[in-house]
Scaffold this motif. Sequence first.
Motif, PDB file in Angstrom:
ATOM      1  N   CYS A 110      32.218 -12.797  24.411  1.00  0.00           N
ATOM      2  CA  CYS A 110      33.460 -13.251  24.194  1.00  0.00           C
ATOM      3  C   CYS A 110      33.967 -12.317  23.331  1.00  0.00           C
ATOM      4  N   SER A 111      33.418 -11.782  22.226  1.00  0.00           N
ATOM      5  CA  SER A 111      34.117 -10.859  21.222  1.00  0.00           C
ATOM      6  C   SER A 111      34.156  -9.483  22.127  1.00  0.00           C
ATOM      7  N   SER A 113      35.128  -8.913  25.303  1.00  0.00           N
ATOM      8  CA  SER A 113      35.913  -8.857  26.280  1.00  0.00           C
ATOM      9  C   SER A 113      37.233  -8.904  25.648  1.00  0.00           C
ATOM     10  N   VAL A 114      37.733  -9.682  24.345  1.00  0.00           N
ATOM     11  CA  VAL A 114      38.911  -9.796  23.823  1.00  0.00           C
ATOM     12  C   VAL A 114      39.235  -8.472  23.057  1.00  0.00           C
ATOM     13  N   LEU A 117      40.170  -5.840  25.586  1.00  0.00           N
ATOM     14  CA  LEU A 117      41.668  -5.832  25.935  1.00  0.00           C
ATOM     15  C   LEU A 117      42.439  -5.066  24.934  1.00  0.00           C
ATOM     16  N   PHE A 178      39.789 -12.992  17.674  1.00  0.00           N
ATOM     17  CA  PHE A 178      40.591 -13.325  18.495  1.00  0.00           C
ATOM     18  C   PHE A 178      42.056 -12.964  17.963  1.00  0.00           C
ATOM     19  N   SER A 181      42.575  -8.993  17.582  1.00  0.00           N
ATOM     20  CA  SER A 181      42.871  -8.427  18.816  1.00  0.00           C
ATOM     21  C   SER A 181      44.162  -8.825  19.510  1.00  0.00           C
ATOM     22  N   TYR A 182      44.587  -9.933  19.601  1.00  0.00           N
ATOM     23  CA  TYR A 182      45.763 -10.117  20.309  1.00  0.00           C
ATOM     24  C   TYR A 182      47.002  -9.830  19.403  1.00  0.00           C
TER      25      TYR A 182
END
Length: 230
Positions: A110-111, A113-114, A117, A178, A181-182
């Motif tokens: 999960c880490s 992936s984000v 991105l 998250f 990253s976002y």
Amino acid sequence: MNVTVNYPAYNVSHEDCSLPVAHGITLISVNSILGVFGTFGNLMVCVAVATNLRIRRPSNFLLVSLAIADLIVTMVCEPLVVAILAKITFVKDCAPNLEVVYKITSRVSCSASVVHLAAISVDRLLAVTYPLSHEIMMQNYGLKIMLIACWTFSLAVPVMSAVIPDSFPKALLGAGTFAASYIIIIVSYALIMIFLIRLKNRRRQNKGQALSVHVSSRVEAIIWKELAMA
């Protein structure tokens, strides 16, 4: 589900390790289907970049790395979930060891992936704002830095989760990952939009100036023609 199992750096707590058979079979089926289709899709991305020379560019290797992060989910996490659900449904076993492995791999994937991105959004920002030097920049050092940073940070998350005291809210690690990253993703695409709007306005101004110069030159030509005829 509620049995407390002490495992190094993890406390797995459940109350009743049982699940209705119908619910268990449904969850197992859904996770199995997601794992199969997700694996196929991500493998296709890797094969496409590996076999097609035209798309074998540094930026697309970030997509391959993202696909590998997703493959950890579909090829490792999903089978672990299926195994855990099967044990709970049919054996009434909490499978604490499998759950520990699932927690570690899911945090990494999960880490990864984000964070990937976010790296891809930064790469798109560089491609838009520096189109001439972007490819050279990525070939020389950009791609290596991004890949090393993505996987180092992703692997650091479960390590930090295992090292920090249990009193620390470990959910903040995931939430912080998250959020950061976002924020990078939003800022990158906002800067891209601002750059494109400014570029569009600049082209309009240059087009207007070029049109006025063209009209002025035609007027001058007509005046000189009239003078010559006079």
